[in-house]
Design an enzyme around this catalytic site. Structure first.
Site, short mmCIF file in Angstrom:
data_model
loop_
_atom_site.label_atom_id
_atom_site.label_comp_id
_atom_site.label_asym_id
_atom_site.label_seq_id
_atom_site.Cartn_x
_atom_site.Cartn_y
_atom_site.Cartn_z
N LYS A 75 0.81 -1.22 0.00
CA LYS A 75 0.00 0.00 0.00
C LYS A 75 0.84 1.26 0.00
CE LYS A 75 -4.48 -1.72 1.32
NZ LYS A 75 -5.56 -1.82 2.30
N ARG A 123 -3.88 -10.03 4.58
CA ARG A 123 -4.25 -10.05 3.16
C ARG A 123 -3.09 -9.52 2.34
NH1 ARG A 123 -6.30 -6.38 -0.39
NH2 ARG A 123 -7.84 -7.11 -1.91
C1 8Y7 Z 1 -8.33 -4.17 1.78
C2 8Y7 Z 1 -9.38 -4.96 1.31
C3 8Y7 Z 1 -8.45 -3.90 -0.36
C4 8Y7 Z 1 -8.06 -4.16 3.18
C5 8Y7 Z 1 -9.90 -5.72 3.41
C6 8Y7 Z 1 -5.49 -2.91 -1.87
C7 8Y7 Z 1 -10.42 -5.39 -0.92
C8 8Y7 Z 1 -6.80 -2.25 -1.89
N1 8Y7 Z 1 -7.73 -3.53 0.72
N2 8Y7 Z 1 -10.16 -5.73 2.10
N3 8Y7 Z 1 -9.45 -4.78 -0.04
N4 8Y7 Z 1 -8.87 -4.95 3.94
N5 8Y7 Z 1 -10.64 -6.46 4.25
O1 8Y7 Z 1 -4.49 -2.15 -2.02
O2 8Y7 Z 1 -7.18 -3.47 3.71
O3 8Y7 Z 1 -5.35 -4.14 -1.75
S1 8Y7 Z 1 -8.20 -3.35 -2.01
#
Ligand code: 8Y7
Length: 277
Positions: free
Chosen positions: A221, A255
């Site tokens: 990020k 994630r």
């Molecule tokens: C997150 C996310 C994204 C996060 C959860 C990226 C879909 C942006 N970020 N879901 N999603 N938490 N739960 O840079 O921080 O991956 S998308």
């Protein structure tokens, strides 16, 4: 602290890795629907072999300024991949969506977790999630994806994120979702400055005391770009640092894009904690 994801039970007292699988058209730009589905399954298979316990399938970009996607387009992108992953792989298929229609359809196809960056605030989302019987991840975001990074502002980011998440928990539990089916996520980068993100990361253990397992997404990020000055393609070391910090502070799911490396980092933390018990 077992949580049941469509028949797969995982201990949320441990830390698990979730691999990111984007199925937006630009992510598999090799033309037809069949080849893109096969490419998505291949990438997911590789992440499972590397130790991912979850694969998060997303068909709508939530990047700042991304174009909105119709429900039909989201269904067309996500459903064939969810169906194939649920059938072919030994993994929990997580669906990154905010749409009730997508919740219903992907649950029928074998999805095991609903990951909603809008915390089930869309019309009909709570009821649809409840009907699937699946666990849900409720994430905090300030503003909407289109404008969330314009002017993030908080009196106290920790207090406001906690209060928002507990409000969402109350509504979702009132609708019949079990307390043992809820994950929380502070939403790093979603309407937050670098200082806000750092304060939340430092206070992750204080979000854990809310009593719900935490999911954390920091992989590659822009916060890591701000700290290191590195381009997105060079943020793996910083991503591993924040994954390690998150694991140490009690996150249950991390994630990430880089599953193999993150699994090793998490194994080191788990090994240390088991030795110290
Ligand atoms: C997150 C996310 C994204 C996060 C959860 C990226 C879909 C942006 N970020 N879901 N999603 N938490 N739960 O840079 O921080 O991956 S998308």
């Amino acid at each position: 602290m077992l949580m049941n994801f469509a028949g797969r039970e995982l201990d949320m007292a441990r830390c698990h890795v979730m691999g990111i699988l984007n199925v937006t058209p630009d992510s598999f730009s090799d033309g037809g629907r069949f080849t893109s589905r096969e490419a998505a399954v291949q990438q997911a298979r590789s992440m499972v072999e590397q130790g991912a316990a979850f694969i998060d399938v997303g068909g709508e970009s939530t990047r700042p300024g991304a174009a909105p996607v119709s429900v039909q387009e989201e269904l067309d992108r996500v459903c064939p991949v969810v169906e194939a992953l649920a059938r072919e792989l030994d993994v929990v298929v997580s669906v990154d969506s905010s749409s009730p229609e997508v919740f219903r359809e992907t649950a029928r196809l074998g999805a095991g977790l609903l990951n909603d960056v809008r915390a089930l605030q869309r019309e009909g989302a709570v009821a649809a999630a409840r009907e699937t019987g699946l666990p849900v991840c409720l994430m905090h975001m300030q503003g909407r994806p289109a404008d969330m990074q314009a002017r993030p502002s908080y009196q106290s980011v920790l207090r406001e994120v906690s209060a928002f998440l507990m409000d969402r928990v109350r509504e979702v539990e009132r609708a019949g979702v079990g307390a043992d089916q809820i994950l929380l996520d502070p939403g790093f980068g979603f309407g937050k400055s670098l200082a806000h993100n750092l304060e939340l990361l430092d206070a992750l253990d204080r979000l854990q005391v809310l009593g719900y397992p935490l999911l954390v997404g920091l992989s590659r990020k822009s916060m890591l770009g701000q700290i290191t000055g590195r381009d997105v393609s060079e943020r793996l070391p910083a991503s591993l640092a924040v994954a390690t910090i998150s694991a140490l502070k009690g996150a249950s799911i991390i994630r990430v894009h880089d599953v193999k490396e993150t699994v090793d980092a998490v194994k080191v933390v788990s090994a240390m904690e088991e030795a110290g018990q």
